[in-house]
Design an enzyme around this catalytic site. Structure first.
Site, short mmCIF file in Angstrom:
data_model
loop_
_atom_site.label_atom_id
_atom_site.label_comp_id
_atom_site.label_asym_id
_atom_site.label_seq_id
_atom_site.Cartn_x
_atom_site.Cartn_y
_atom_site.Cartn_z
N ASP A 19 7.01 -3.54 1.35
CA ASP A 19 5.79 -3.08 1.23
C ASP A 19 5.62 -1.72 0.84
O ASP A 19 6.58 -0.93 1.20
CB ASP A 19 5.12 -3.06 2.49
CG ASP A 19 4.69 -4.42 3.26
OD1 ASP A 19 4.63 -5.42 2.50
OD2 ASP A 19 4.55 -4.60 4.62
N1 URA Z 1 8.04 -7.67 6.32
C1 URA Z 1 6.90 -6.80 6.32
O1 URA Z 1 5.91 -6.78 7.15
N2 URA Z 1 7.12 -6.21 5.19
C2 URA Z 1 8.13 -5.94 4.16
O2 URA Z 1 7.86 -5.34 3.46
C3 URA Z 1 8.94 -6.87 4.49
C4 URA Z 1 9.11 -7.69 5.52
#
Ligand code: URA
Length: 234
Positions: free
Chosen positions: A104
């Site tokens: 993310d």
């Molecule tokens: N889980 C999440 O919530 N975000 C990520 O970027 C990776 C795993």
């Protein structure tokens, strides 16, 4: 990984080995600033600078890198509004590299980049169940019962199938390590949300057997070693 100079050049440029020998005779090819005349000379594309007509020739690939993704960057080669992980890579043809799984925009840590589609498929395909490890900080204290809930699988909002067994190690009231072998959308955040908690920070430090190099600062990258590349298949 070293290889013959003529092979390297023909892979990188599409010029035939015969024409490469001709260019060598005309002093048009150099290695680390010295004219090269031996087609069998071994070069390491990661450390030697090979030039044709005084211009550096890009590595012929495939290439495998780890990047320490800082907050605010997207795991994509192109984005209209945010800086991309690819923009951190100062290499020829950086736009041809793709991320092996996303992190993310507000998450930090290990992102693997490659131009080898089969290799990245091993990492992202759920069939291969490659573990990814995250360090999280949460808004509320993490209840000890969460360990078993992660192990048994959780129902995520809007999904029918429970998550696969995941490992949760509680480090302190609001800090934990999570290890998952799946990659559902925002999975770690949604697993904590399913327990009524909220993830404040998320940092990935391991994919399979590849650890984020502690020598890297946010925004830095390095090539993977041969054993790191091969570890994906073991
Ligand atoms: N889980 C999440 O919530 N975000 C990520 O970027 C990776 C795993």
């Amino acid at each position: 990984m070293s290889m013959r100079l003529d092979k390297y050049l023909s892979q990188a440029t599409g010029i035939s080995r015969k024409d490469i020998r001709r260019l060598m005779r005309r002093d048009e090819i150099s290695v680390n600033g010295e004219p090269a005349h031996d087609p069998a000379l071994h070069v390491d594309p990661e450390t030697d600078v090979v030039c044709l007509y005084d211009e550096p020739v890009g590595a012929p690939g495939p290439r495998y890198l780890m990047v320490f993704k800082p907050e605010g960057y997207v795991s994509a080669s192109d984005d209209p509004t945010h800086p991309t992980v690819n923009s951190l890579v100062d290499l020829p043809r950086a736009e041809q590299l793709h991320c092996c799984g996303r992190l993310d925009i507000d998450a930090t840590g290990l992102v693997l980049l490659t131009d080898d589609g089969q290799w990245s498929h091993r990492i992202t395909s759920p069939r291969h169940k490659l573990a990814k490890r995250y360090r999280v900080r949460t808004a509320d204290p993490i209840d000890a019962t969460a360990v078993q809930a992660f192990e048994e699988g959780l129902k995520l909002h809007g999904e029918l199938k429970r998550t696969r067994p995941a490992k949760l190690e509680i480090l302190s009231a609001r800090e934990a390590i999570v290890e998952l072998a799946e990659g559902r959308y925002h999975q770690v955040k949604r697993m904590f949300a399913a327990l009524g908690n909220r993830v404040l920070t998320l940092h990935r430090d391991r994919i399979g057997n590849i650890d984020l190099d502690p020598a890297l600062e946010p925004g830095e990258y390095r090539f993977l070693t041969e054993s790191e590349i091969n570890s994906i298949f073991s």
